[in-house]
Design an enzyme around this catalytic site. Sequence first.
Site, mmCIF file in Angstrom:
data_model
loop_
_atom_site.group_PDB
_atom_site.id
_atom_site.type_symbol
_atom_site.label_atom_id
_atom_site.label_comp_id
_atom_site.label_asym_id
_atom_site.label_seq_id
_atom_site.Cartn_x
_atom_site.Cartn_y
_atom_site.Cartn_z
ATOM 1 N N TYR A 33 0.830 -1.206 0.000
ATOM 2 C CA TYR A 33 0.000 0.000 0.000
ATOM 3 C C TYR A 33 0.860 1.248 0.000
ATOM 4 C CZ TYR A 33 1.073 1.010 4.903
ATOM 5 O OH TYR A 33 1.726 1.337 6.054
ATOM 6 N N ARG A 52 7.638 4.094 -5.057
ATOM 7 C CA ARG A 52 7.854 3.112 -3.986
ATOM 8 C C ARG A 52 6.839 1.969 -4.091
ATOM 9 N NH1 ARG A 52 7.860 5.163 2.105
ATOM 10 N NH2 ARG A 52 5.648 5.345 1.621
ATOM 11 N N ARG A 100 -7.593 -20.582 -1.578
ATOM 12 C CA ARG A 100 -6.585 -20.451 -0.535
ATOM 13 C C ARG A 100 -5.456 -21.470 -0.673
ATOM 14 N NH1 ARG A 100 -4.855 -21.581 4.578
ATOM 15 N NH2 ARG A 100 -4.300 -19.734 5.784
ATOM 16 N N HIS A 102 -0.915 -21.231 0.149
ATOM 17 C CA HIS A 102 0.162 -20.291 0.486
ATOM 18 C C HIS A 102 0.972 -19.839 -0.730
ATOM 19 C CE1 HIS A 102 -0.909 -21.496 4.473
ATOM 20 N NE2 HIS A 102 0.035 -20.770 5.040
ATOM 21 N N LYS A 148 6.625 -2.027 1.659
ATOM 22 C CA LYS A 148 5.492 -1.428 2.377
ATOM 23 C C LYS A 148 4.284 -2.355 2.287
ATOM 24 C CE LYS A 148 3.324 3.103 3.015
ATOM 25 N NZ LYS A 148 3.500 3.155 4.464
ATOM 26 N N GLU A 181 13.078 2.539 13.464
ATOM 27 C CA GLU A 181 12.216 3.649 13.020
ATOM 28 C C GLU A 181 10.974 3.659 13.906
ATOM 29 O OE1 GLU A 181 10.570 2.771 9.078
ATOM 30 O OE2 GLU A 181 10.689 0.637 9.546
ATOM 31 N N LEU A 206 11.551 1.103 6.516
ATOM 32 C CA LEU A 206 10.883 1.580 5.319
ATOM 33 C C LEU A 206 11.548 2.903 4.944
ATOM 34 C CD1 LEU A 206 8.431 1.093 3.383
ATOM 35 C CD2 LEU A 206 7.341 2.924 4.673
#
Length: 295
Positions: A33, A52, A100, A102, A148, A181, A206
Site C-alpha cells: 500500500y 515506492r 486459498r 500459500h 510497504k 524507526e 521503510l
Amino acid sequence: MNRIAFVNGQYTAQTMAAVHVEDRGYQFSDGVYEVIPVMGGKQIDGIGHLERLDRSLRELKIARPMSDRAMSMIIDEVVRRNRVRDGWVYIQVTRGVSPRDHAFPKDVEPALVIYARPKPATARRQNAENGVAIITAPDQRWARRDIKTVSLLANCIAKQAAKEAGAYEAFMVDGDGMITEGSSTNAWIVDQEGRLITRPAGNEILNGITRLALIALNQELGLEIVERPFSVEELRDAREVFLTSASGLALPVVKVDDKVIGNGRPGSISTRIVETFERYVSGADTNIAAGKTVA
Ligand code: PMP
C-alpha cells in the site's frame, strides 16, 4: 457525505464496496500500500509514493495493476469526487483473489483499492508547534521492512503501546539496542554537533518518502546528514529528536519515555525543518522525492 472508492475497477459508494473473502491481502496480508498526503488540495510527493509502490510490487512479484499514469488519473479522480483538500489517499494492491493456498497463484489479477479521506491540518500543526512524546518499544517485525506491505500487526502493537502511554509514537528497537524507526514514521536525532542522524535505507526500515524529501530539502538547509544506526542511549541524550512521515511531515519530539529532550520545547533545528516542510508543501513543486526511491 457519500464517500466514493475505486474498487474492482469501478468507482463505488464506499459503503457498497466489497472485497472477496479469498483476497490474498485479507488472508495472507499478501499486498502492499501507499498513503499520499493531500495538503491544500495538492498531493505531496505523489510520484515518489507511486515509485515506492512499484518497488514494493516488484520485490513481492505482484503484478502491477496498471501504468502509473492510469493510476495517477484514478487517484486524482478519487480525490476530486471526495472533495479532499486536506487529508490523504490510500492505495492498496494485493496479489489478487485465488483459492486459498500459500504459494503464489499463477495468472491472478492484482486487486486494487483506492480511497481518500479528509483530515484537517490542525492536529499536525499543533504537534509541529508543541512537539510530541514518544516511547521506545521492541521491533517485532519481519526481515523485509523496506517493503510497504499491509502486514502491520507488529507496527499496530507498538503504536498501541505508545497510545496507552499517552505518547504519539513508538520508536522501535532492534536486537542490538539500536533504533530502527517509528511504527509509522522515520526516526531522526540531532547530535550535540548539530548533525542529523537517521538509520540508512536497507531491509531494516521503510525508506520514507518524507525521509527522502528531507534529504533533498537539505540542499536548502545545508545541515550535515549522517545515515547510520543510533542507539537508545544516543536517542535519550540527543540535542533534538524528530520524526518524519507523509501525514505529519516533520514533527519535533520533546520527550522519549520518561526523559525530556532539551528544555521540553521543539529545538531550533527541528523548528527549521518543520518550517522548511511548510514552505515546501505550499510551493509549486511538491515532488522533490521523485526519482529518489532506491531500486
Ligand atoms: N516507517 C514506517 C514503518 C511507516 O509505516 C511509514 C509511513 N508510511 C514511514 C516510516 C514513513 O514513510 P513516509 O514518509 O513515506 O510516510
